[in-house]
Write an enzyme that holds these catalytic residues in place. Sequence first.
Site, PDB file in Angstrom:
ATOM      1  N   GLU A  49       0.822  -1.217   0.000  1.00  0.00           N
ATOM      2  CA  GLU A  49       0.000   0.000   0.000  1.00  0.00           C
ATOM      3  C   GLU A  49       0.856   1.267   0.000  1.00  0.00           C
ATOM      4  OE1 GLU A  49      -4.060  -0.976   2.350  1.00  0.00           O
ATOM      5  OE2 GLU A  49      -2.281  -1.248   3.564  1.00  0.00           O
ATOM      6  N   ASP A  79     -12.518  -4.080  -2.722  1.00  0.00           N
ATOM      7  CA  ASP A  79     -13.500  -5.176  -2.724  1.00  0.00           C
ATOM      8  C   ASP A  79     -14.803  -4.614  -2.173  1.00  0.00           C
ATOM      9  OD1 ASP A  79     -11.483  -5.765  -0.143  1.00  0.00           O
ATOM     10  OD2 ASP A  79     -13.523  -5.567   0.358  1.00  0.00           O
TER      11      ASP A  79
HETATM   12  N1  ADE Z   1      -9.554  -3.620   3.686  1.00  0.00           N
HETATM   13  C1  ADE Z   1      -9.804  -3.880   2.387  1.00  0.00           C
HETATM   14  N2  ADE Z   1     -10.933  -4.584   2.252  1.00  0.00           N
HETATM   15  C2  ADE Z   1     -11.405  -4.797   3.502  1.00  0.00           C
HETATM   16  C3  ADE Z   1     -12.511  -5.487   4.020  1.00  0.00           C
HETATM   17  N3  ADE Z   1     -13.365  -6.109   3.206  1.00  0.00           N
HETATM   18  N4  ADE Z   1     -12.679  -5.520   5.359  1.00  0.00           N
HETATM   19  C4  ADE Z   1     -11.798  -4.904   6.178  1.00  0.00           C
HETATM   20  N5  ADE Z   1     -10.727  -4.263   5.741  1.00  0.00           N
HETATM   21  C5  ADE Z   1     -10.532  -4.189   4.412  1.00  0.00           C
END
Ligand code: ADE
Length: 246
Positions: free
Chosen positions: A12, A211
């Site tokens: 990141e 996501d």
């Molecule tokens: N960081 C990236 N995606 C995430 C998720 N689905 N839950 C928690 N932290 C995250």
Amino acid sequence: MTLAIISAMPPELAALLAVLPTDQVQIVAGRKFHRGRLAGHDVVLGLSGIGKVAAAATAAILCERFAVRALMFTGVAGGLAEGVKVGDVVVGCECLQHDMDASPLFPRWEVPGTGRARFAADARWAGLLAQAAGQVLSQPHAALASFGIQAPQCHQGLVISGDRFVSSGAESLALRQALPDALAVEMEGAALAQVCADYGRPFAVLRTISDRADDQAHVDFPRFLADVAAEYSRDIVMAALALATA
Ligand code: ADE
């Protein structure tokens, strides 16, 4: 006065670290902190590790040992609100710990002793990051098409944090129902916010949506981190730093 820029995981922060010209490294509590100058600002870049405790410890180290004037967290998050899509960017205006619950002693989500659940980000830095994100997202980006991303958007609002990677439809629905204005979920921002409130330091949170926090198989998480999220972090933070000196 130094500005701290923090991410949880190495990919990141990688693109931003790669453009840091002078690289003085100091190790504190097993974490590497890189000092240098970016776009006319003294900065310290560091990796916290994943989760609220790791983020809180890192923020405290940065306040105590590096005398930072402001702290910025950047990385990826899961999209919660409708319309917050993979490839979009979220600038946190407020942060809340969704897994904080000392009820019935305190209202759900309230951080005991603080009288609040929501911690406001610094309006100036949030505004600069949103303006910078608008600039960066309007430019073509080579990797987006391979992830099926079109016309990414910047959103501003509530970011929630907890010590869980949210990866089921049921859990993300429960979060959306409990906190309908939450745009995105991640694992560090609200912990940083709480420590920044303790130290009286402004903070900001910048996240690329990797996501939808559900059970859909994700495209290719490592490649998305390297090819999209890390580059957005670099380009948006650099543009915001330039706007801040303009
Ligand atoms: N960081 C990236 N995606 C995430 C998720 N689905 N839950 C928690 N932290 C995250």
